[in-house]
Design an enzyme around this catalytic site. Structure first.
Site, PDB file in Angstrom:
ATOM      1  N   GLN A  24       0.764  -1.121  -0.097  1.00 10.17           N
ATOM      2  CA  GLN A  24       0.026  -0.037  -0.039  1.00 10.17           C
ATOM      3  C   GLN A  24       0.931   1.358  -0.104  1.00 10.17           C
ATOM      4  O   GLN A  24       1.801   1.346   0.845  1.00 10.17           O
ATOM      5  CB  GLN A  24      -0.654   0.033   1.356  1.00 10.17           C
ATOM      6  N   SER A  25       0.462   2.033  -0.735  1.00  6.78           N
ATOM      7  CA  SER A  25       1.676   3.174  -1.049  1.00  6.78           C
ATOM      8  C   SER A  25       1.717   3.933   0.190  1.00  6.78           C
ATOM      9  O   SER A  25       2.809   4.711   0.402  1.00  6.78           O
ATOM     10  CB  SER A  25       1.571   3.924  -2.293  1.00  6.78           C
TER      11      SER A  25
END
Ligand SMILES: [Zn+2]
Length: 697
Positions: A24-25
């Site tokens: 997940q960035s």
């Protein structure tokens, strides 16, 4: 469908592990986008259904909360790549695999490695074998699309921001003292204390004209300055602390305090390590500048004036002298001195004494920042000279040694190269011999074979000649480079250096260049003496200790013997008389000149010697007034009597003023009927200032 899958999956794949890469960035995505996380972990089930045992599905999720735009800091991705590269992975799983790597280069590299190590790739859409051209093409396209998507997104976002900024409507973080109200308009901070602190800063700068003076004023008045926390759990909270120089500069340079909306004052650049570096742009390159859009603490005109003032200062003082090129001044160690107390770089200050420039090395950075006394100031003349001597001393033995080592080093390197080149020649010769042998052994009737072998032999012979020629040429070149130039240069340094150094024709700048070639830095500490740790290029060090040079006052100090003599003579002589006697005896003052009565007076005052007047008073001498009172005559009469020798008197200054011996009996009286000159009882006090007065006592 499953058939299609199973065609690609072989026992070889199943023997190896499955790697599930979860990413997940941003931290926000980690918290909010649980759906996506759930889907990512559901892929594990897919791997199990395709035949991997559940304990062999390895999850890599160490990059949670890291943006994929730069591959530099992403440990998880690196790990994935290395595992694939080592052939440990049979399959790589990801939600949208093309987002494993958000930049195309990383992604294509991963595809290449997967293809080489025969690793499959699985995402929600399907299973791919990167060693198949069609699959690789598809995956490549996915990567490109993903990167393009990111680019479009970013461009749209940036465009929106820029458009908003152009209209002055962009909400950006405000400096302390300004804030947004409920309508999102910029207003002054309603906190009176904050406003007051900022007003004081700007007013003090207006009055005193320097950021240092502002810091000093705040420190002297024990005033604190507010700061708003930008991050952390207490974000937005106000903190009060001492005002620093940097903060004053930031505040003065911030156009928002002048009520202007600005955007794009800085430019971000990515450097090689993937980190951002910030570059400050000049005012005419700012993206948006809208003066007078909101209330401020100063007017836009004032802001411009301040900026102008800074530009002028900058020209006068230079941006930073740390890395400054060697200047014209004589300070040998300019830019090389480090403070031994606090570790800051020291700067140079020149002052003129008797027509030549004297150097002081100053540690003042911390002092400027917090308006405190400077850390240390060290007279530079002695240090410069000692360093010069040290270099000259060291140059001869050291350079010879260096020259020899360099020579040896170069020689051995050349020998090595020579050997390698020689081996090449040997190899060419061997191949030529081989070709010759092959040609010799073939049946000459077999024309086809013989022809081709002959051509081969010729080729090999040509190669041998070429190799030999190259070898000769290179040897020649080496000999020239080494023998003629380098040796001469290295050796000439040893002999030339002291001569060049001591030559008064050598400009200071050249001397400084030489120092910079040899010395890395010099650390200075001043205690009872000056200690200089010299660090040479290459790491060797040397420590010098020097006495602290005498100050200007100490240099001019009068000798102790002279002071004792003055003290002794004051019992009987005036300043002028003392000066003249000292000169007669050939003594000289501290500055090396003749004594004069003001010099003697100054010595008397500086060393607190009792004046001639006080000494006479202590001995019971009376002033003219006092004698006049006791004799009941006017002071004029007293003076006349003194000139004519009726009273005994002692001169105590250059104006011929006297103190009188008390009169006991034998009182002169007026109108005796005898001429004054006939009534003389004491020798006349001579009016001449410089001549000695001897009184019979
Ligand atoms: Zn210091």
């Amino acid at each position: 469908m499953n058939d299609h899958y199973t065609q690609k999956i072989t026992a070889g794949h199943l023997k190896r592990d499955a790697y599930l890469y979860v990413r997940q960035s941003t931290i926000r995505q980690v918290f909010e986008n649980t759906e996506s996380t759930r889907r990512q972990y559901a892929l594990r089930q897919r791997a199990v259904s395709l035949g991997w045992p559940v304990e062999r599905v390895i999850v890599i999720d160490s990059d949670l909360g890291q943006s994929g735009a730069a591959g530099v800091d992403r440990e998880g991705f690196k790990k994935l790549v290395s595992e694939v590269g080592l052939g440990h992975a049979g399959i790589v799983l990801g939600l949208e695999v093309s987002r494993l790597a958000r930049n195309s280069t990383d992604w294509h590299r991963l595809l290449e490695i997967c293809a080489l190590s025969d690793t499959l790739i699985l995402d929600e859409d399907g299973l791919y074998d990167p060693s198949h051209f069609n699959d690789r093409l598809l995956l490549g396209l996915k990567g490109t699309m993903s990167e393009a998507e990111l680019h479009v997104l970013r461009a749209r976002l940036q465009g929106g921001i820029r458009n908003k900024a152009r209209r002055g409507e962009l909400k950006s973080p405000l400096p302390v003292g300004l804030m947004y109200n409920q309508q999102d308009h910029v207003v002054l901070d309603p906190d009176r204390q904050v406003q007051q602190a900022l007003r004081t800063l700007f007013e003090t700068y207006e009055r005193a004209g320097s950021a240092c003076a502002v810091v000093k004023f705040f420190r002297e008045q024990s005033l604190l300055f507010p700061r708003r926390l930008r991050r952390g759990p207490n974000k937005g909270q106000l903190v009060w602390g001492p005002l620093g120089h940097t903060r004053v500069l930031q505040t003065l340079h911030n156009p928002r305090y002048a009520g202007a909306f600005v955007y794009g004052r800085f430019r971000m650049r990515k450097n090689r390590n993937g980190r951002n570096s910030v570059q400050k742009l000049p005012q005419d390159q700012w993206h948006t500048l809208l003066p007078d859009t909101h209330p401020g603490y100063i007017t836009w005109e004032q802001f411009q004036q301040n900026q102008q003032r800074f530009r002028e200062y900058a020209q006068a003082y230079g941006f930073d002298r740390r890395k400054s090129p060697p200047g014209q001044g004589p300070a040998l160690l300019q830019g090389l001195v480090v403070c031994g107390i606090c570790g800051q770089r020291m700067t140079v200050r020149y002052h003129s004494r008797k027509g030549r420039l004297d150097t002081n090395y100053l540690c003042q950075r911390h002092g400027i920042e917090y308006a405190q006394p400077i850390c240390q100031s060290i007279p530079g003349a002695g240090i410069d000279q000692a360093i010069g001597e040290l270099l000259v001393q060291m140059m001869e033995p050291v350079t010879l040694e260096v020259a020899l080592t360099v020579q040896q080093e170069l020689q051995s390197r050349l020998d090595e190269a020579d050997q390698l080149r020689h081996q090449q020649v040997e190899r060419a010769r061997y191949e030529a011999d081989l070709a010759q042998n092959r040609y010799m052994q073939v049946d000459p009737n077999n024309r086809l074979v013989a022809d081709s072998l002959e051509a081969d032999w010729n080729d090999k012979l040509r190669a041998l000649t070429e190799a030999q020629e190259r070898y000769e040429q290179q040897c020649q070149a080496d000999r020239v480079v080494f023998d003629e130039q380098r040796k001469a240069r290295v050796l000439s340094l040893a002999t030339n250096f002291p001569r060049l150094w001591r030559d008064p024709q050598t400009p200071d700048r050249e001397r400084k260049r030489m120092v910079r070639l040899l010395i890395e830095d010099v650390t200075l500490i001043k205690t009872k003496q000056i200690t200089a740790h010299v660090r040479f290029k290459g790491g060797s060090t040397q420590t010098l200790t020097l006495p602290i040079p005498l100050s200007a006052g100490e240099l001019r100090r009068t000798g102790d013997d002279v002071i004792r003599e003055v003290d002794r003579m004051l019992d009987h002589h005036t300043d002028a008389q003392i000066a003249s006697r000292l000169n007669q005896r050939g003594l000289r003052s501290g500055t090396g000149g003749a004594f004069t009565s003001p010099i003697v007076a100054r010595i008397r005052r500086n060393y607190q010697l009792k004046s001639r007047h006080d000494r006479l008073r202590d001995a019971g001498m009376l002033s003219a007034c006092e004698v006049a009172r006791t004799l009941n005559v006017s002071t004029n009469t007293i003076k006349i009597w003194r000139t004519h020798g009726l009273l005994r008197a002692y001169v105590y200054n250059g104006k011929n003023e006297c103190l009188y011996e008390p009169v006991n009996g034998n009182v002169p009286c007026k109108s005796q009927g005898r001429k004054l000159s006939e009534r003389r009882r004491f020798p006349e006090v001579p009016p001449n200032r410089t001549n000695e007065v001897q009184h019979a006592t």
